[in-house]
Design a protein around this motif. Structure first.
Motif, mmCIF file in Angstrom:
data_model
loop_
_atom_site.group_PDB
_atom_site.id
_atom_site.type_symbol
_atom_site.label_atom_id
_atom_site.label_comp_id
_atom_site.label_asym_id
_atom_site.label_seq_id
_atom_site.Cartn_x
_atom_site.Cartn_y
_atom_site.Cartn_z
ATOM 1 N N ALA A 154 0.911 -1.154 -0.255
ATOM 2 C CA ALA A 154 0.068 0.062 0.023
ATOM 3 C C ALA A 154 0.706 1.363 -0.013
ATOM 4 O O ALA A 154 0.529 2.235 -0.485
ATOM 5 N N PRO A 155 2.021 1.278 0.653
ATOM 6 C CA PRO A 155 2.885 2.652 0.812
ATOM 7 C C PRO A 155 3.316 3.075 -0.712
ATOM 8 O O PRO A 155 3.675 4.150 -0.707
ATOM 9 N N ILE A 156 3.652 2.017 -1.571
ATOM 10 C CA ILE A 156 4.133 2.441 -2.773
ATOM 11 C C ILE A 156 3.346 2.072 -4.087
ATOM 12 O O ILE A 156 3.820 2.215 -5.035
ATOM 13 N N TRP A 157 2.027 1.739 -3.434
ATOM 14 C CA TRP A 157 1.232 1.180 -4.793
ATOM 15 C C TRP A 157 0.990 2.625 -5.681
ATOM 16 O O TRP A 157 0.944 2.176 -6.978
ATOM 17 N N HIS A 158 0.819 3.580 -5.484
ATOM 18 C CA HIS A 158 0.505 4.646 -6.225
ATOM 19 C C HIS A 158 1.933 5.613 -6.526
ATOM 20 O O HIS A 158 2.154 5.961 -7.550
ATOM 21 N N SER A 159 2.644 5.706 -5.234
ATOM 22 C CA SER A 159 3.858 6.577 -5.631
ATOM 23 C C SER A 159 4.919 5.911 -6.326
ATOM 24 O O SER A 159 5.906 6.687 -6.984
#
Length: 391
Positions: A154-159
């Motif tokens: 989740a912490p890197i899914w978009h970034s």
């Protein structure tokens, strides 16, 4: 079950003939005709008698077998079946041998032959190593579900969308590998995690490039003679991708030509010919300095092991407050060629190692434009290495 304990002695055990002998507390020795023996513990659980094999008499001491029997008697006193409990503990121990980090490493090893350079660059494994294993590596893979995967990514899914996508794809391969090993895993866990994570918002963009008129000033700032500075200088001078450059070896250089193995070129297949890179005088001077720092045949080794990383070079530019990144110097070079020279398209594209033309056209073309590229790269080197060019 008799309550008197420790009836037998080591000597009597050795001298017994075939038969069954009680040590007390339900512990029995079954001697065979061939002189061997087996220890058996008899216990009663829920009114049902159970006989539990404890091993060969020749492999454990009398004290060890009595301690083992005492342990399982204690289990029976809790109204637990010691045989089932032992099986449960064995299964749990087996699962602990199949931690995700072990399965991931095994999956990587089994796929090395399919990867460029046997995966030496670490690009296949690094998304797992950086973003999955720190959070889930010490968990048995059979215990990992879609929620665990979602929370890890989740912490890197978009970034960091591309990295996250690679990580979840690699993880899916690990689950399939575990299933092939006979482990009880949910091979749909990664797809379920994708559903929980949702569609990625990130849109891929071009890697930031430095405008070519600014390259000379940056090149001249790379003056401390470190591996990172030298690697960036040669990257700028040759226009190659960072992968082949970071793994450049002494034996690949012959005079003023660096031959990059075909399998190291992005988008090229194993049967594609090697790619020759002309080396300007400035590039040869950089290589001469790099030879003083070489290790294990690599001109640009890292501080600890392996070779200098992409991240190391990128961080240098980040610390300098630059938006551009190392890979962007290929665009800088290509823009310079387009804006200041009359270089034919095929030659300009070949400078960057791009495949030019269709299959038939390439079959009839017998040149890699080495001499034209040699003159062009000499001009580029004069520009980026001169103080005049930096003004």
């Amino acid at each position: 079950m008799g309550r008197e304990l420790n009836k037998l002695t080591a000597l009597s055990i050795k001298n017994f003939g075939p038969g069954k002998y009680a040590d007390g507390g339900g512990l029995w020795l079954h001697k065979r005709e061939d002189g061997g023996g087996q220890w058996v513990l008899r216990v009663t659980v829920h009114g049902r008698r159970r006989e539990m094999g404890l091993g060969s008499a020749s492999e454990v001491t009398l004290k060890e077998i009595r301690d083992e029997a005492a342990k399982w008697r204690a289990v029976a006193r809790q109204s637990l079946d010691p045989i089932k409990e032992r099986d449960r503990l064995r299964r749990e121990a087996a699962r602990n041998l199949h931690l995700l980090k072990e399965i991931a490493r095994d999956a990587f090893e089994s796929r090395k032959a399919e990867l460029k350079g046997d995966g030496v660059a670490g690009r296949w494994f690094s998304p797992l190593e950086l973003h999955i294993l720190p959070k889930l590596g010490k968990i048995p893979i059979a215990d990992i579900n879609q929620t665990d995967i979602r929370d890890a990514l989740a912490p890197i899914w978009h970034s960091k969308a591309e990295t996250a996508k690679k990580a979840i794809n690699r993880l899916g391969i690990c689950f399939k590998h575990a299933a092939a090993l006979g482990l009880d895993v949910d091979i749909q866990a990664t797809e379920k995690a994708r559903a929980l994570l949702g569609r990625q918002r990130h849109k891929a963009g071009n890697i930031p490039a430095m405008p070519w008129p600014e390259v000379p000033a940056f090149y001249l700032s790379l003056n401390d003679g470190t591996v990172t500075h030298l690697a960036l200088k040669l990257l700028i001078l040759t226009g190659v991708r960072s992968g082949p450059l970071r793994f450049i070896r002494e034996e690949q250089i012959d005079g003023d030509v660096w031959t990059v193995p075909g399998e190291a070129m992005k988008g090229r297949k194993d049967k594609t010919p090697d790619f020759r890179v002309p080396l300007s005088d400035e590039a040869l001077e950089v290589i001469k300095q790099a030879r003083k720092l070489a290790r294990d045949g690599y001109l640009f080794p890292s501080v600890k092991r392996g070779v200098v990383s992409d991240m190391t070079m990128s961080r240098l530019m980040e610390r300098a407050k630059l938006a551009a990144r190392p890979h962007g110097f290929r665009s800088s070079l290509r823009d310079w060629i387009a804006e200041t020279t009359d270089t034919p398209h095929d030659v300009a594209e070949t400078v960057l190692g791009h495949v030019v033309g269709g299959t038939v056209e390439r079959a009839y073309r017998r040149t890699d434009f080495l001499e034209q590229r040699r003159k062009l790269m000499a001009r580029w080197a004069d520009l980026v290495s001169s103080k005049k060019g930096a003004e």
